[in-house]
Motif scaffolding. Structure first.
Motif, PDB file in Angstrom:
ATOM      1  N   ALA A   1     -36.678  -9.222  -4.957  1.00  0.00           N
ATOM      2  CA  ALA A   1     -35.648  -9.888  -6.247  1.00  0.00           C
ATOM      3  C   ALA A   1     -34.391  -9.193  -6.300  1.00  0.00           C
ATOM      4  N   ASN A   2     -33.292  -9.712  -5.804  1.00  0.00           N
ATOM      5  CA  ASN A   2     -31.950  -9.230  -6.448  1.00  0.00           C
ATOM      6  C   ASN A   2     -31.481  -9.946  -7.428  1.00  0.00           C
ATOM      7  N   PHE A   3     -31.501 -11.309  -6.993  1.00  0.00           N
ATOM      8  CA  PHE A   3     -31.178 -12.417  -8.156  1.00  0.00           C
ATOM      9  C   PHE A   3     -32.520 -13.308  -8.158  1.00  0.00           C
TER      10      PHE A   3
ATOM     11  N   TRP B   1     -33.430  -0.921 -25.747  1.00  0.00           N
ATOM     12  CA  TRP B   1     -34.800  -1.386 -26.169  1.00  0.00           C
ATOM     13  C   TRP B   1     -34.918  -2.508 -25.158  1.00  0.00           C
ATOM     14  N   ASN B   2     -36.258  -2.335 -24.823  1.00  0.00           N
ATOM     15  CA  ASN B   2     -36.580  -3.565 -23.949  1.00  0.00           C
ATOM     16  C   ASN B   2     -37.970  -4.060 -24.285  1.00  0.00           C
ATOM     17  N   ARG B   3     -38.569  -5.423 -23.840  1.00  0.00           N
ATOM     18  CA  ARG B   3     -39.495  -5.931 -24.620  1.00  0.00           C
ATOM     19  C   ARG B   3     -40.779  -5.053 -24.037  1.00  0.00           C
ATOM     20  N   THR B   4     -40.854  -5.101 -22.560  1.00  0.00           N
ATOM     21  CA  THR B   4     -41.814  -4.039 -22.011  1.00  0.00           C
ATOM     22  C   THR B   4     -41.273  -2.660 -21.911  1.00  0.00           C
ATOM     23  N   GLN B   5     -41.902  -1.816 -22.604  1.00  0.00           N
ATOM     24  CA  GLN B   5     -41.319  -0.505 -22.946  1.00  0.00           C
ATOM     25  C   GLN B   5     -41.114   0.331 -21.789  1.00  0.00           C
ATOM     26  N   ASP B   6     -42.190   0.226 -20.813  1.00  0.00           N
ATOM     27  CA  ASP B   6     -42.146   0.999 -19.525  1.00  0.00           C
ATOM     28  C   ASP B   6     -40.535   1.168 -18.784  1.00  0.00           C
ATOM     29  N   LYS B   7     -39.990  -0.221 -18.953  1.00  0.00           N
ATOM     30  CA  LYS B   7     -38.818   0.084 -18.308  1.00  0.00           C
ATOM     31  C   LYS B   7     -37.624   0.682 -19.043  1.00  0.00           C
ATOM     32  N   CYS B   8     -37.930   1.290 -20.129  1.00  0.00           N
ATOM     33  CA  CYS B   8     -36.808   1.883 -20.699  1.00  0.00           C
ATOM     34  C   CYS B   8     -36.867   3.569 -20.016  1.00  0.00           C
TER      35      CYS B   8
ATOM     36  N   GLN C   1     -32.502 -21.039 -10.679  1.00  0.00           N
ATOM     37  CA  GLN C   1     -32.925 -22.637 -10.938  1.00  0.00           C
ATOM     38  C   GLN C   1     -32.602 -22.699 -12.508  1.00  0.00           C
ATOM     39  N   LYS C   2     -32.634 -21.781 -13.161  1.00  0.00           N
ATOM     40  CA  LYS C   2     -32.228 -21.976 -14.831  1.00  0.00           C
ATOM     41  C   LYS C   2     -30.397 -22.161 -14.734  1.00  0.00           C
ATOM     42  N   ASP C   3     -29.669 -21.394 -13.943  1.00  0.00           N
ATOM     43  CA  ASP C   3     -28.248 -21.590 -13.815  1.00  0.00           C
ATOM     44  C   ASP C   3     -28.032 -22.848 -13.372  1.00  0.00           C
TER      45      ASP C   3
ATOM     46  N   GLY D   1     -21.864 -10.980  -9.762  1.00  0.00           N
ATOM     47  CA  GLY D   1     -22.436  -9.542  -9.082  1.00  0.00           C
ATOM     48  C   GLY D   1     -24.005  -9.797  -9.271  1.00  0.00           C
ATOM     49  N   SER D   2     -24.393  -8.834  -8.215  1.00  0.00           N
ATOM     50  CA  SER D   2     -26.042  -8.699  -8.430  1.00  0.00           C
ATOM     51  C   SER D   2     -26.489  -7.481  -8.554  1.00  0.00           C
ATOM     52  N   LYS D   3     -27.698  -7.239  -8.046  1.00  0.00           N
ATOM     53  CA  LYS D   3     -28.367  -5.953  -8.378  1.00  0.00           C
ATOM     54  C   LYS D   3     -27.387  -4.730  -7.887  1.00  0.00           C
TER      55      LYS D   3
ATOM     56  N   GLY E   1     -33.735  -5.223 -17.334  1.00  0.00           N
ATOM     57  CA  GLY E   1     -34.360  -5.847 -16.461  1.00  0.00           C
ATOM     58  C   GLY E   1     -33.611  -5.434 -15.070  1.00  0.00           C
ATOM     59  N   ILE E   2     -33.662  -6.057 -13.839  1.00  0.00           N
ATOM     60  CA  ILE E   2     -32.807  -5.687 -12.843  1.00  0.00           C
ATOM     61  C   ILE E   2     -31.495  -5.514 -13.190  1.00  0.00           C
ATOM     62  N   MET E   3     -30.785  -6.347 -13.953  1.00  0.00           N
ATOM     63  CA  MET E   3     -29.525  -5.941 -14.133  1.00  0.00           C
ATOM     64  C   MET E   3     -28.942  -5.050 -15.334  1.00  0.00           C
ATOM     65  N   GLY E   4     -29.842  -5.370 -16.503  1.00  0.00           N
ATOM     66  CA  GLY E   4     -29.660  -4.358 -17.605  1.00  0.00           C
ATOM     67  C   GLY E   4     -29.866  -2.851 -17.373  1.00  0.00           C
TER      68      GLY E   4
ATOM     69  N   VAL F   1     -30.614 -10.249 -21.020  1.00  0.00           N
ATOM     70  CA  VAL F   1     -31.883 -10.719 -20.883  1.00  0.00           C
ATOM     71  C   VAL F   1     -32.093 -12.393 -20.122  1.00  0.00           C
ATOM     72  N   ALA F   2     -33.283 -12.593 -19.792  1.00  0.00           N
ATOM     73  CA  ALA F   2     -33.539 -13.606 -19.022  1.00  0.00           C
ATOM     74  C   ALA F   2     -32.474 -15.070 -19.046  1.00  0.00           C
ATOM     75  N   ASP F   3     -32.812 -15.508 -20.101  1.00  0.00           N
ATOM     76  CA  ASP F   3     -32.400 -17.169 -20.435  1.00  0.00           C
ATOM     77  C   ASP F   3     -32.096 -17.229 -22.075  1.00  0.00           C
TER      78      ASP F   3
HETATM   79  P1  NAP Z   1     -34.779  -9.787 -15.046  1.00  0.00           P
HETATM   80  O1  NAP Z   1     -34.813  -8.907 -14.108  1.00  0.00           O
HETATM   81  O2  NAP Z   1     -35.784 -10.831 -14.956  1.00  0.00           O
HETATM   82  O3  NAP Z   1     -34.802  -9.267 -16.531  1.00  0.00           O
HETATM   83  C1  NAP Z   1     -35.072 -10.168 -17.736  1.00  0.00           C
HETATM   84  C2  NAP Z   1     -35.051  -9.286 -18.826  1.00  0.00           C
HETATM   85  O4  NAP Z   1     -35.202 -10.208 -19.990  1.00  0.00           O
HETATM   86  C3  NAP Z   1     -36.054  -8.368 -19.142  1.00  0.00           C
HETATM   87  O5  NAP Z   1     -35.545  -7.214 -19.774  1.00  0.00           O
HETATM   88  C4  NAP Z   1     -37.218  -9.009 -19.837  1.00  0.00           C
HETATM   89  O6  NAP Z   1     -37.956  -8.417 -20.511  1.00  0.00           O
HETATM   90  C5  NAP Z   1     -36.059  -9.748 -20.755  1.00  0.00           C
HETATM   91  N1  NAP Z   1     -37.030 -10.752 -21.601  1.00  0.00           N
HETATM   92  C6  NAP Z   1     -37.254 -11.929 -20.824  1.00  0.00           C
HETATM   93  N2  NAP Z   1     -37.750 -12.701 -21.864  1.00  0.00           N
HETATM   94  C7  NAP Z   1     -37.785 -12.124 -23.205  1.00  0.00           C
HETATM   95  C8  NAP Z   1     -38.039 -12.658 -24.364  1.00  0.00           C
HETATM   96  N3  NAP Z   1     -38.669 -13.463 -24.841  1.00  0.00           N
HETATM   97  N4  NAP Z   1     -37.890 -11.490 -25.285  1.00  0.00           N
HETATM   98  C9  NAP Z   1     -37.091 -10.109 -25.094  1.00  0.00           C
HETATM   99  N5  NAP Z   1     -36.688  -9.885 -23.891  1.00  0.00           N
HETATM  100  C10 NAP Z   1     -37.010 -10.942 -22.887  1.00  0.00           C
HETATM  101  O7  NAP Z   1     -33.456 -10.554 -15.045  1.00  0.00           O
HETATM  102  P2  NAP Z   1     -31.963  -9.918 -14.539  1.00  0.00           P
HETATM  103  O8  NAP Z   1     -31.900 -10.135 -13.105  1.00  0.00           O
HETATM  104  O9  NAP Z   1     -31.952  -8.654 -15.105  1.00  0.00           O
HETATM  105  O10 NAP Z   1     -31.176 -10.982 -15.070  1.00  0.00           O
HETATM  106  C11 NAP Z   1     -30.759 -11.037 -16.660  1.00  0.00           C
HETATM  107  C12 NAP Z   1     -29.864 -12.068 -16.992  1.00  0.00           C
HETATM  108  O11 NAP Z   1     -28.641 -11.743 -16.004  1.00  0.00           O
HETATM  109  C13 NAP Z   1     -30.144 -13.569 -16.383  1.00  0.00           C
HETATM  110  O12 NAP Z   1     -29.646 -14.296 -17.799  1.00  0.00           O
HETATM  111  C14 NAP Z   1     -29.614 -13.578 -15.252  1.00  0.00           C
HETATM  112  O13 NAP Z   1     -29.414 -15.100 -14.912  1.00  0.00           O
HETATM  113  C15 NAP Z   1     -28.091 -13.094 -15.395  1.00  0.00           C
HETATM  114  N6  NAP Z   1     -27.750 -12.491 -13.916  1.00  0.00           N
HETATM  115  C16 NAP Z   1     -28.458 -12.112 -12.852  1.00  0.00           C
HETATM  116  C17 NAP Z   1     -28.270 -11.724 -11.841  1.00  0.00           C
HETATM  117  C18 NAP Z   1     -28.980 -10.972 -10.768  1.00  0.00           C
HETATM  118  O14 NAP Z   1     -28.540 -11.006  -9.449  1.00  0.00           O
HETATM  119  N7  NAP Z   1     -30.259 -10.643 -10.985  1.00  0.00           N
HETATM  120  C19 NAP Z   1     -26.741 -11.626 -11.580  1.00  0.00           C
HETATM  121  C20 NAP Z   1     -25.914 -12.208 -12.478  1.00  0.00           C
HETATM  122  C21 NAP Z   1     -26.472 -12.728 -13.682  1.00  0.00           C
HETATM  123  P3  NAP Z   1     -39.300  -7.599 -19.842  1.00  0.00           P
HETATM  124  O15 NAP Z   1     -38.814  -6.623 -19.055  1.00  0.00           O
HETATM  125  O16 NAP Z   1     -40.023  -7.375 -20.914  1.00  0.00           O
HETATM  126  O17 NAP Z   1     -39.657  -8.821 -19.110  1.00  0.00           O
END
Ligand code: NAP
Length: 510
Positions: A453-455, A253-260, A461-463, A346-348, A233-236, A288-290
């Motif tokens: 979306a950076n964060f 590996w990512n659930r949505t393959q395009d992002k690879c 809200q989850k946090d 840290g963020s994006k 995702g944004i971070m990974g 991953v998300a949560d």
């Molecule tokens: P994101 O862009 O929303 O990416 C979420 C990732 O989780 C995507 O790769 C998504 O896959 C995957 N995912 C979600 N549900 C899934 C499921 N059921 N099975 C498999 N994969 C699943 O989020 P992000 O911003 O990168 O954040 C990732 C984590 O880091 C979160 O826990 C977030 O709280 C934490 N974080 C984020 C930030 C920030 O600034 N963004 C900062 C600190 C910590 P798809 O691509 O297929 O949807």
């Protein structure tokens, strides 16, 4: 009262925003007029390209009110909008038809982001459609680059945020802004704390927002262990790319393959499932998300557990709750694997620049094996001891940041309602004790009405929800975090979950 008609240049106002230059245009049949008795016109706003149904009492003729409204606002995008309407008015004066309202391209590449007037009304982004019509075309302006490339070390993404940031960067401009990171160079202001349990060290002040950190190149000696990364995702995506670019052997590996695609292009290999990644690798990271997403990738079909065997290490860098951390750790250990939690601060942009702060806890031998990977992804790594401490630290910091953002939003909203200029207020704020990356970058996002979306707000809200759970278990009153959580819940319900956390302003300012 002046009767207004299609084609008239006007000042039009949406709730919560100042009067903005626009033009009354023919209604778009696809955009339903809001119910109610008020007479309305369909207005196209300069500078933003947005259209909205607007009540007549909130529309004023342009020329007669120019002196009042054009000086009341100093925002760069407002100034651009005024320039545009002036240009259109001048052209009309010379008998040249004004086509700008139909043809201007959005600044936002995705056309999905907000501009200051996009609430309380159905707004269309019809620019793509309209440019296909046979009316004369204006030459496209080059698109503004919203984000710096990886090579750019200054952190401005918009004129306003640049303006705010440059104040603090004046004495801290990266010396080597033209420096291009080579494969084995990382940018860090510090060497990571890899030796000591360091909960007693002074805390790192990096917020989950654009930072003004100065980047200094550092060597990374990549481990010869095979590295897996699940969740791009944004971070990974940036974390995995940094691993590849610092010479690690990475399978993703990512659930949505395009992002690879982009990480594969950078040199990673593609795994066919989480289990496959684990089978091919020695140390597997995930972000991953949560909690549910972590369970899905670990316990689900073809999940991490199915590939896990003795000696392999699984490092989860997602922000999740302590119970899930322990549940996953137990399952991994039952298969002979090692487990480390390592959520990040840290963020994006910090992820892009390998500047995260990593909060590790759990298996210390695995922590040591992660040395070069953490160097690739972060500027500082903390080993926080027993499992769960990473999650707790992360949640508490995130909770603080979410509450602060809610407070910034309330204050900016109140300032606007009190007839103050939010831009000036933010400028003053940034000269005092509250000046920080969060106020600068998120404040700029609010003023510009631009929330890429950076964060993502849903993660914030989850946090907050998970932070409140800790408070619940420990009977610690968390009034402010609780109230903030309600605002984020409301923003999510308003459809802003995928926008940046700064979009909580929309709930406050509704
Ligand atoms: P994101 O862009 O929303 O990416 C979420 C990732 O989780 C995507 O790769 C998504 O896959 C995957 N995912 C979600 N549900 C899934 C499921 N059921 N099975 C498999 N994969 C699943 O989020 P992000 O911003 O990168 O954040 C990732 C984590 O880091 C979160 O826990 C977030 O709280 C934490 N974080 C984020 C930030 C920030 O600034 N963004 C900062 C600190 C910590 P798809 O691509 O297929 O949807």
């Amino acid at each position: 009262m002046t009767t207004l008609k299609v084609g008239d240049f006007v000042w039009a106002k949406m709730t919560g925003y100042p009067y903005w230059p626009g033009k009354i245009v023919e209604e778009d049949k696809d955009v339903k007029k809001p119910k109610g008795k008020s007479e309305m016109h369909y207005v196209r706003f300069y500078g933003t390209g947005d259209h909205a149904w607007t009540k007549v009492e909130l529309i004023k003729p342009y020329e007669e009110n120019k002196e009042t409204f054009s000086v009341a606002n100093k925002r760069p995008n407002f100034i651009d909008a005024v320039k545009e309407i002036e240009h259109a008015s001048e052209r009309r004066g010379k008998g040249i038809p004004d086509t700008s309202s139909e043809e201007e391209e959005s600044e936002d590449e995705n056309g999905s982001d907000d501009e200051p007037l996009s609430k309380h009304a159905k707004i269309t982004s019809k620019k793509a459609e309209k440019t296909t019509k046979s009316t004369p075309k204006r030459r496209k302006q080059p698109k503004k680059q919203n984000y710096p490339s990886r090579e750019q070390l200054t952190l401005h993404h918009h004129d306003l945020s640049h303006y705010l940031l440059t104040r603090s960067l004046e004495n801290n401009t990266p010396q080597n802004a033209a420096h291009k990171p080579s494969s084995y160079n990382r940018f860090s202001s510090d060497t990571p704390d890899i030796k000591l349990p360091s909960s007693r060290r002074s805390p790192d002040t990096t917020a989950d927002a654009d930072s003004t950190t100065q980047y200094i190149p550092r060597e990374v000696m990549a481990t010869d262990k095979k590295i897996g990364f699940i969740g791009l995702g944004i971070m990974g995506s940036s974390m995995a790319r940094n691993l590849v670019e610092t010479g690690h052997d990475v399978t993703v590996w990512n659930r949505t393959q395009d992002k690879c695609t982009s990480v594969i292009k950078a040199g990673a290999k593609q795994g066919s499932s989480p289990a496959d990644v684990v089978q091919q690798c020695d140390i597997i990271f995930s972000c991953v998300a949560d909690p549910n997403a972590v369970r899905d990738i670990v316990i689900g079909n073809y999940g991490v557990l199915q590939g896990m065997s003795s000696g392999k290490g699984f490092v989860d860098m997602s922000t999740i709750d302590v119970d899930t951390v322990k549940e996953i750790a137990e399952a991994i250990c039952m298969r002979g694997g090692r487990y480390l939690e390592a959520p990040v601060n840290g963020s994006k942009k910090e992820a892009e620049h390998g500047q995260l702060v990593i909060l590790a806890a759990g298996d210390r031998s695995l922590y040591m094996d992660c040395y070069s990977s953490f160097e690739a992804m972060g500027k500082k790594t903390f080993f926080l001891g027993e499992l769960g401490n990473g999650a707790k630290n992360k949640m508490i910091m995130s909770m603080m940041m979410g509450s602060f953002m809610a407070s910034i939003s309330e204050s900016l909203s109140l300032a606007e309602k009190a007839g103050l200029d939010q831009y000036t207020l933010l400028e003053i704020l940034n000269m005092g004790a509250l000046s920080c990356p969060l106020v600068k970058s998120k404040g700029a996002a609010v003023l510009e009405g631009h929330f890429p979306a950076n964060f993502p707000l849903r993660h914030m809200q989850k946090d907050l929800r998970l932070g409140l759970q800790i408070g619940e278990e420990l009977e610690q009153p968390l009034h402010i975090a609780g109230a903030s959580n309600e605002l984020y819940k409301r923003s999510k319900a308003m459809g802003y979950g995928d926008r940046d956390m700064a979009c909580v302003y929309r709930a406050v300012n509704a």
